[in-house]
Every structure is written in C-alpha cells, then in structure tokens.
Write an enzyme that holds these catalytic residues in place. Sequence first.
Site, short mmCIF file in Angstrom:
data_model
loop_
_atom_site.label_atom_id
_atom_site.label_comp_id
_atom_site.label_asym_id
_atom_site.label_seq_id
_atom_site.Cartn_x
_atom_site.Cartn_y
_atom_site.Cartn_z
N GLU A 136 -6.35 -7.64 -0.76
CA GLU A 136 -6.67 -7.83 0.39
C GLU A 136 -8.21 -7.35 0.86
O GLU A 136 -8.74 -6.32 0.40
CB GLU A 136 -5.79 -6.59 1.25
CG GLU A 136 -4.59 -7.21 1.49
CD GLU A 136 -3.88 -6.15 2.49
OE1 GLU A 136 -4.68 -5.47 3.40
OE2 GLU A 136 -2.79 -5.93 2.56
N GLU B 156 0.85 -1.16 0.16
CA GLU B 156 0.08 -0.09 -0.02
C GLU B 156 0.62 1.40 -0.06
O GLU B 156 0.63 2.13 0.84
CB GLU B 156 -1.09 0.03 1.29
CG GLU B 156 -2.07 -1.19 1.08
CD GLU B 156 -2.90 -0.96 2.28
OE1 GLU B 156 -2.61 -0.22 3.36
OE2 GLU B 156 -3.99 -1.68 2.09
C1 GLA Z 1 -4.18 -2.73 5.13
C2 GLA Z 1 -2.80 -3.57 5.36
C3 GLA Z 1 -2.81 -4.88 5.91
C4 GLA Z 1 -3.80 -4.94 7.18
C5 GLA Z 1 -4.94 -4.46 6.78
C6 GLA Z 1 -5.85 -4.72 7.79
O1 GLA Z 1 -4.86 -3.22 4.21
O2 GLA Z 1 -1.98 -3.69 4.02
O3 GLA Z 1 -1.50 -5.34 6.39
O4 GLA Z 1 -3.17 -4.19 8.30
O5 GLA Z 1 -5.03 -3.11 6.09
O6 GLA Z 1 -7.20 -4.23 7.53
#
Ligand code: GLA
Length: 662
Positions: A299, A146
Amino acid sequence: MDIIHGVDYYPEQWLEYPEILSDDIKMMKKAHINTVVLGVFAWDFEEPEEGIFDFSWLYDIVSKLYKNGINTIIATPSGARPAWLAKKYPEVLRVREDRTKNLYGMRMNHCYTSPIYRDKVRIIDDKIASVFYSHPAVIGWHISNEYHGECHCELCQEAFREYLKSKYGSIDCLNNAWWSSFWSKKYTSWSQIESPSSIGERALSGLELDWKRFVTFQTRDFMKMEVETVRKYGTDKFIASNMIGSLIEIDYPHFSDILDIAGLDVYPQWGRDDNVPDEAGFQHDVTRGFKRKPYFLMETTPSMTNWEEVCQPKRPGIHMLSAIQAIAHGSDSFIMFQWRKPLGGFEKFHGAVVSHDGCDDSRVFLEVSETGAILEKLSEIQGSEVKPDVAILFDWENRWAIKASKGPRGSIDPDQRAFDIYRILASQGIDVDVISSDFSIDQYKVVIAPLLYMVKAKTAENIKDFVRKGGVFIATCFSGVVDEYEKCFLGGAPGPISDVLGIKSKELFTLYCNESNRVDSPVFSNSCKCTFWCDILKLHGAEAFGVYRDDFFSGSPAITVNSYGMGKAWYIGTDLEYEGLEKLITHIIKESDVKQSLLNLPLGVRVHRRSRDSFDYLFCLNFNNYAVSISIPDAIDFESGVNVTGNIELKPYGYSILKLIR
Ligand code: GLA
Ligand code: ZN
C-alpha cells in the site's frame, strides 16, 4: 512473472453503479494495472447475516477483471467486522489497557484471543478460499489488514497467564526474571498477574516486555490460523500480508516466517524535508529484513493521504520515483491504496487513482499509468535479490526494553539512532539489511548495533563468532546493559560483549541539554561535539580511537577499537554529532571492503543494487527537484538497451536503471 502494478479496489462500495464498475475496468487497463486486491473490508457484503454467505458479486467482478487481463489478490476480511457480529458477540471487541471496553466501531477493533472471533474468521476465510482458490485470476491471498493493537479483556488475561506459565514453568522463576522482590511485587499465584495498565502496574519492565511478547505471540497465532485456513486449499498461491514496517509495536520479524511474502504499507510525507526518501527507504529495508527476500509494497498512495496534518499530493515525478524506489529496495510489487475515491466515509479525501470527477486525464491518473507502463518493462528484475554487505541490528525487544526502562536519560530514541546510521550509509550508496538481533549475521562484512541495550545470549554468541571470523562490529553507547529479561548484567556493561569490545563501561555520565563535550580523534579534522551522555570507559585490550576533551574525564577513551580473532569491534561511547558520526562510520566502512554501488553521490541521490546470476541492476534515484550528474561504470541502460559509461544525468526526481555484467 511481472512486477505487480496493483490497486486496492473496493467494488462493494459501487455495486449500485454498474456503469462505474465497467468504467473501472476500462480505466484500469489504461493505467496498466495488472492486479487488484479485493475484499479487504468486505465482510458485511460477504456475510450479510450470520451464516448467510454471498460471494456471487465478488466472483463476478473477479471474472470480469480476469477477462480483461487483470489478476486478483483476495483478502481475508478479519480487519473489520460487521455490526451484527459485534452486537451479538461483544467478546470480539477489544478492552483497552485502562480496562474500558470498546463499543462497536472503527476497524482493527478485535480481540485476538476470543474463540468466537477466531471461529467466525476461520469460517469466512474458509468459505472465501473454497470459492476462490480454483479461480485462475486469483494469484494470492492477502491476510487481514495491518495486524496491530492489543486487547486486555479477561480472555486475553487468561491467555497471558498461560503464556507465562509455559514460558517460566514456576511462579518463582517468573519472580526471579522480573526482579519482583523490588517494591513488594512478588507474585504468589498466576491468577494475580494482570497485563500492564495505567490504572495498575507500570513499574515492572519484565511484565511490560513479556506482555508485548505475548501480544506478538497471540497476534502471530491468529495470523497462523488464517494462513492455515487458506493454505489448506493449495500451495500454489502466495500468502502475503500488509504490515507497517517498524511503526508498530508488534514484533513483525518474528511472525513473518508464516507468510510467503512480507508486505509493506508506507505513506511517506513526500516533500516534507530531505529525510523523507531515507525514512521510506528504511521502512523498505526493515520489511525486506523480515524474510531477507524480495517483498511486496502492498500500500502506498498515488497522490496524498487524508490523515496527516498536511496531506500534500505528490509533486510531478515523485510517484514514478517512489515506485522505482520500491523496486530498487527489493519489492516485486507496487500496489496503491486506493483505486477510486469513495463518495463518503472516512477516506473520501484520501488520494486515489480515480478522483470524484471520474476522469482518466488527471495528473495523478496519467502519472500512475506512465509508471505502470515502465513497471511492465521490469519483469526481468522481479525476484532478483538484494544482498548487502552491511546489517543494522534493529530489534523490537530491544526497542521495547529501552522504552520501558526508567532512566538513565530521558528521550532515548533507538529508532533515531538507527536511522542516523542508516542515512549515513544510504548517502554513500551502501545497501543495508535492517534485521532483528536474533537473526544470523555470518553473511555480512559489517554489523552495526545502535543502542543495543538488550543483548540476548544468542546475540552475544553470534557477534563474537562473527568478529572472530573477520567481521567488523560497531556498537554504540548504552549497549550490553541488560539481558532478555531486562535485568542488568552482573559485572556491568557491556555485559557479554565486553570481551569482544575489549572494554568495560565504568560510568554513564549523562549531560543536560545545554551541556556538551568534545571528542578528539584522528578521524575528525578538528574535534567532534558530543551530547546526551558520555560513557566513561576502561580499556581491557581495546585501543582508544578517540578521547573526551573536557570535564573530569578529559583524556579518557570515547571511541575504542578492539582486535578480536580475525575481526575488529568498535565502540562509540557517546552521541557524536551527525557529521562526526558520518566521518567515523565512513572511516570504518572504508577499511572493511564494503561494496559501495557508486562513489561520490551528490546530495539527495540514492543508489541500490539488486542481483541475479551474473547481473547487477543498479537503481540510481534522484530525490532532488533539480537535475544532477553522476559518474557510472560501463553499463547498459536497462530501458533503452544502450551502452552507457562516464557521466549520466538524472532529471529532477528522475532515475536511471543500469544493468551491469559482473
Ligand atoms: C492503511 C490501511 C488502508 C488505508 C490507508 C490510508 O494503510 O491499511 O486501508 O486506510 O491506511 O492511508
Ligand atoms: Zn481480548
């Protein structure tokens, strides 16, 4: 290739629990997991001391998973660094906009400019790629995590000045672009330039915009370095990265070209209200728009988050529906964060496939495994395309510019305006591309530009060309006001799109919250309320399709349509109430021969289309907690292979995938 049904897996947290690691593999098979993402935050295990690398534990796990039929996507670990690195090289840590230096801690806390950080990341990425590229289990690379955020350290300031130098060539040119003759802000040397700060400059929108562009440029450059490092070892594995749709300031559409596959992380608050499915859908379409190709959902939670005010687990059925929704929008994967709940740390209460009880009979586990079993049957759909007739221009630079601008009306939210239009289209079974205003638009029938305040020269050309050749273009109020430097157009709004719209905006009359006006138009059975602001327009070739009812500009045009070449250009000069906007957009769409996947969709039902060769796959999704009936054309039910036609029932939170022969 199969649709990826995957999980983010953190075995490094469990190295002292060998029985857990072997249970994990057994349970993953039971849950139909075919891929895991490994190593996202494992730098301290991979390089416990500077220059001392250990991948043996990871190699061992990758191999064991592979023996059990599970592939791996290996991540580069740059999203979170070990304490030794930050302590020894403090320059890698970020400086905030108020110029305070961060301590070691959290994650994503790194400077994208620091040569030392770049070097350390390059070295670890190279080691990882050299160890894993030939492992048959490894199907792709997951670059960092991210990418987002900014750093205001001296290294970044210097890089920013270099960026400006190469963009403008001379300081005069920069002064001109930023209109710095205002408030005695003329720069006489590059060294005087500092990034925007709450203790410094916040009044030069040119500076704000160029800073944001620089942050994207620098982040992109960093990502490119990571991509090139792993790519060196071969091109047979995909390179993807998990991004956060439109929720982040980074102009993702402009750096996803260096990736093979765009990735989405999305955490909808399922159950919060009726907008949630479309909010999620919007993020899917934004991500597909980065490359206008199938993408990866990288994700999402199998159950709940741990960071919302209310972290409600998904109700029965929602998990499957959210997976099918992803595939429907063009994702070729469904990857969950996370496999197993950690015993400690920040995310110990975050939803996971396996909870602290370690059981494989929980509701979450069973729903995940049921979903995996269904996704296994969808491999035929993998790689098929989504080809909408309609695009919404949703441009990061435009969004930045609106936010950076002072006036003429507070709380202008371009994202909300784009979302309203998106929702109208989604509720009518119309697929949409959500794209940057820099992208080509020839392939669409209708292009909608909500609040396109900033119109870049190339965008104006694209729009004119598009309408001239027969396209339908819809702009809303507060469009065509500034150029790419956020300077107002000499000659007024809507600037370079005035001729295609056939209007001039004479005055922007803003309304207080307790005020409103009404618009009369043949498309509203009565009239439609409008709020916020009223563009007072002069026709230059366009016709009025709606007029204001009240106030000193009563009877003047509020909605206009102009024939231009073989196409039409519409302008909606005010903020119509949702129902009115819906009627107007529906009217325009009906005239435009746009594909509607199904007609008369019940509330809460969405339908999306993916296509390949002579087949269409129609995904009918019921986001209601009650059953609904929908009317369909002759089709084959994808899962059962049975011919269906007429009315079919969608169960509560149910879905149906239909195969149509074109
Ligand atoms: C983000 C991160 C993950 C995790 C999620 C939790 O998307 O990339 O590592 O922390 O949030 O919702
Ligand atoms: Zn920095």
